[in-house]
Write an enzyme that holds these catalytic residues in place. Structure first.
Site, PDB file in Angstrom:
ATOM      1  N   ALA A 134      -1.906  37.812  62.846  1.00 27.92           N
ATOM      2  CA  ALA A 134      -2.896  37.533  61.673  1.00 27.92           C
ATOM      3  C   ALA A 134      -4.303  37.217  61.967  1.00 27.92           C
ATOM      4  O   ALA A 134      -5.121  37.607  61.150  1.00 27.92           O
ATOM      5  CB  ALA A 134      -2.065  36.239  61.034  1.00 27.92           C
ATOM      6  N   ARG A 162       3.356  26.253  56.941  1.00 24.55           N
ATOM      7  CA  ARG A 162       4.025  24.978  56.645  1.00 24.55           C
ATOM      8  C   ARG A 162       3.357  23.781  56.985  1.00 24.55           C
ATOM      9  O   ARG A 162       3.470  22.645  56.496  1.00 24.55           O
ATOM     10  CB  ARG A 162       5.396  25.091  57.349  1.00 24.55           C
ATOM     11  CG  ARG A 162       6.292  26.217  56.746  1.00 24.55           C
ATOM     12  CD  ARG A 162       7.523  26.436  57.479  1.00 24.55           C
ATOM     13  NE  ARG A 162       7.081  26.935  58.960  1.00 24.55           N
ATOM     14  CZ  ARG A 162       7.841  27.177  59.973  1.00 24.55           C
ATOM     15  NH1 ARG A 162       9.099  27.030  59.787  1.00 24.55           N
ATOM     16  NH2 ARG A 162       7.171  27.858  61.062  1.00 24.55           N
ATOM     17  N   LEU A 176       5.281  37.126  58.900  1.00 19.26           N
ATOM     18  CA  LEU A 176       6.427  36.298  59.248  1.00 19.26           C
ATOM     19  C   LEU A 176       7.504  36.778  59.840  1.00 19.26           C
ATOM     20  O   LEU A 176       7.697  38.248  59.899  1.00 19.26           O
ATOM     21  CB  LEU A 176       6.904  35.549  57.910  1.00 19.26           C
ATOM     22  CG  LEU A 176       6.166  34.744  56.974  1.00 19.26           C
ATOM     23  CD1 LEU A 176       6.611  34.682  55.748  1.00 19.26           C
ATOM     24  CD2 LEU A 176       5.630  33.601  57.475  1.00 19.26           C
ATOM     25  N   HIS A 183      11.312  38.101  55.735  1.00 20.25           N
ATOM     26  CA  HIS A 183      10.776  39.191  54.977  1.00 20.25           C
ATOM     27  C   HIS A 183      11.242  39.150  53.496  1.00 20.25           C
ATOM     28  O   HIS A 183      10.661  39.362  52.489  1.00 20.25           O
ATOM     29  CB  HIS A 183      10.647  40.670  55.448  1.00 20.25           C
ATOM     30  CG  HIS A 183       9.619  40.705  56.860  1.00 20.25           C
ATOM     31  ND1 HIS A 183       9.220  41.772  57.306  1.00 20.25           N
ATOM     32  CD2 HIS A 183       8.893  39.724  57.280  1.00 20.25           C
ATOM     33  CE1 HIS A 183       8.480  41.673  58.202  1.00 20.25           C
ATOM     34  NE2 HIS A 183       7.986  40.410  58.265  1.00 20.25           N
ATOM     35  N   LYS A 191       5.700  45.214  60.524  1.00 16.36           N
ATOM     36  CA  LYS A 191       6.823  45.625  60.651  1.00 16.36           C
ATOM     37  C   LYS A 191       7.776  44.899  61.995  1.00 16.36           C
ATOM     38  O   LYS A 191       7.206  44.125  62.410  1.00 16.36           O
ATOM     39  CB  LYS A 191       6.517  47.042  61.280  1.00 16.36           C
ATOM     40  CG  LYS A 191       5.372  47.122  62.064  1.00 16.36           C
ATOM     41  CD  LYS A 191       5.140  46.238  63.375  1.00 16.36           C
ATOM     42  CE  LYS A 191       5.975  46.478  64.714  1.00 16.36           C
ATOM     43  NZ  LYS A 191       5.877  45.590  65.526  1.00 16.36           N
ATOM     44  N   ASP A 242      10.493  45.831  67.397  1.00 17.21           N
ATOM     45  CA  ASP A 242       9.028  45.828  67.717  1.00 17.21           C
ATOM     46  C   ASP A 242       8.307  46.908  68.112  1.00 17.21           C
ATOM     47  O   ASP A 242       7.496  47.561  67.378  1.00 17.21           O
ATOM     48  CB  ASP A 242       8.763  44.449  68.630  1.00 17.21           C
ATOM     49  CG  ASP A 242       7.446  44.287  68.856  1.00 17.21           C
ATOM     50  OD1 ASP A 242       6.704  44.091  67.870  1.00 17.21           O
ATOM     51  OD2 ASP A 242       7.000  44.067  70.080  1.00 17.21           O
TER      52      ASP A 242
END
Lengths: 359, 359
Positions: free
Chosen positions: B17, B38, B78, B83, B101, B186
């Protein structure tokens, strides 16, 4: 003291024999001495247009070359189906042998060739030219560097070329009675050799053909792929084809480094060959680029790789002739393993992709 | 007229991110608006160190981001297992979605995400950045040129990286409850995407895992390979692994040409990307070198590929917001096919290498 040049006889006037004739001329310890063809006229024409000296012998049969006591060594570029006959005959006539690849139709045939060579004390080497390019030794140095490359984990080797209509119709490599192994024997040989070479000629545990083998109408392989698997989890894939644009790609991935080149069989340029390595490759902090970047290496060679091959072969022959040394078994060992794996891939193709054990 | 910048909210403070936050800042039509974690403290720290404007909202939950009416779009980095929940919730809250992805744990889950997006009229795009590099369009031009490339015959795609001890112990990509698809989800995602991309997203007929998949103790894939097979005989192989040095190699071989690059997922350099092509490659007369030599192409880009992605996504969102346009289905279509093939490879692994049909 300079070596006495090894006198070569060439069996047949194959296209590839032109390249090897030039290599014999370029090699400092070899000389073109004779050529034999079933047609005397063809042999004479070949000698005249490929730099043979005026004193060279021109024969109308392969036998005549083998019977010439002044021939030290023969280069055999005949179709694979003729290797067993002519290589064993040549060995019996005490001729050292440079043999085109694939070395035989199967490893059993090759073992008979080896047996003939061993019992007659002659050197046997296959004509896998790239093995002799100085680049190959440089790459091997990288692959064996535990800091720079680590342990080999996976590999991919490709050799394809787009055969033209004439080739697909007439070349010996599409004929079941001549080069029955087709694209696997021709292009696949190099893929398998490169994979074995990177693995220090440690044999895989098993070979498995990929689905999708393509055959011509006569049942000869035109395109195929396979995966090879080692005990320790290493895996290699290969692809060879007469249907794709000329491509010669090898990539070997180790725990710490990667080796890569795009022209492993025949370098883009004759005297200057490249390869790329990377070690502990990572990213910039935000993963927006690589650190470090791969490195490109340039290896110069005065002699083209095929002349390096002829030079090494002739050096070994000279050792045998002068010192009574034993023949160097390393080279036929490489040939045998390549053929053995090639046979396993072929067997897997024949069995619809079943795994074929190599142990 | 300049577009109104799309206001992004980010769900979670994943490492990736940070890269996408920068991309949002760089994109001319997007702006960082909110981040939720969170932990409010983590969110605040993330905003402070990733170029968020002072006016940006910092939330202690993902829900709070979705409930903010000023958030136009969310970026969801996430773990894959989350997802379905958060992407469907985001869609219900009318947030456009840029989704990391692999898009889901399987295509059934992804279809539920698509359904939520479609019924709420929001744009959905996955975060496969290299698709948006200007290089990709240039390469596609080559692949579709019947004179220069011809018809695709075979392909090999590799993505490996050497995960360190910490990654192999703690990363979400080794945890069965987080990114259950491991190296396949991945790194394999990119291999599969590149293969589909080169095939104009035509699905293969079947997928077949290669032997030798490696799992961690928790049963997550650490290394695997597969072959994909099309009706017309085209074949592609892929290899992905957490155990090999960073390598990103794609080679596509056509009847007339070859495309090759070594950094397809993340270019070596951010603003300058290379690729190599060759067309009707052949040899010099004596087969001692190549004619013509391959060509290297350089594609410059002012915006890094991830910023190009954000720009394109934001452009589509703006079309929806301003003109009431329908969402662009192309992008989730690519995601779905990639996930579909990925599922087939996974199924083949689970079935010990059996072929899994995709029709």
């Amino acid at each position: 003291m300079a070596e006495t040049p090894i006198r070569f006889g060439i069996l047949g006037c194959a296209e590839i024999a032109r390249k090897v004739s030039r290599a014999i001329t370029l090699a400092p310890n070899a000389t073109l001495y004779a050529v034999g063809s079933r047609s005397l006229e063809k042999a004479a024409k070949f000698a005249a247009s490929n730099g043979f000296p005026d004193s060279a012998k021109v024969y109308g049969s392969y036998d005549a070359v083998l019977d010439d006591p002044n021939v030290d060594a023969v280069y055999i570029p005949l179709p694979t189906s003729l290797h067993l006959k002519w290589a064993t005959l040549a060995a019996q006539k005490k001729k050292h042998i440079l043999l085109e690849k694939p070395v035989a139709l199967n490893v059993e045939e090759f073992d008979r060739i080896v047996e003939a060579c061993e019992s007659n004390g002659v050197q046997l080497m296959d004509s896998t030219m790239w093995m002799h390019n100085p680049r190959t030794a440089q790459m091997k140095k990288f692959l064996t560097d535990s800091e720079k490359f680590g342990e080999l984990r996976s590999m991919n080797a490709i050799f394809t070329f787009a055969a033209d209509a004439n080739f697909l119709e007439n070349d010996i490599r599409v004929k079941p009675d001549l080069d029955a192994l087709g694209a696997l024997g021709d292009a696949g040989w190099y893929c398998i050799r490169s994979i074995l070479w990177a693995n220090d000629f440690q044999l895989p545990k098993f070979a498995k053909a990929l689905p999708g083998t393509l055959f011509n109408k006569a049942g000869v392989i035109m395109s195929c792929g396979a995966s090879l698997h080692w005990e320790d989890g290493k895996v290699a894939t290969l692809h060879c084809s007469f249907y794709g644009n000329l491509t010669m790609n090898v990539i070997a991935i180790g725990t710490k480094g990667t080796l890569h080149l795009e022209d492993y069989v025949i370098p883009f340029e004759e005297k200057r060959a490249l390869f790329t390595t990377s070690t502990e490759s990572g990213f910039t902090e935000l993963v927006t680029g690589w650190v470090p970047l791969p490195s490109q290496h340039v290896v110069m060679t005065d002699l083209p790789q095929e002349a390096c091959m002829v030079t090494e072969f002739s050096r070994l022959v000279n050792c045998i002739k002068k010192d009574g040394s034993a023949a160097e078994k390393k080279w036929w060992g490489y040939s045998r393993k390549t053929q053995f794996v090639l046979d396993a891939v072929k067997a897997s193709i024949d069995k619809g992709g079943e795994a074929v054990n190599l142990s």
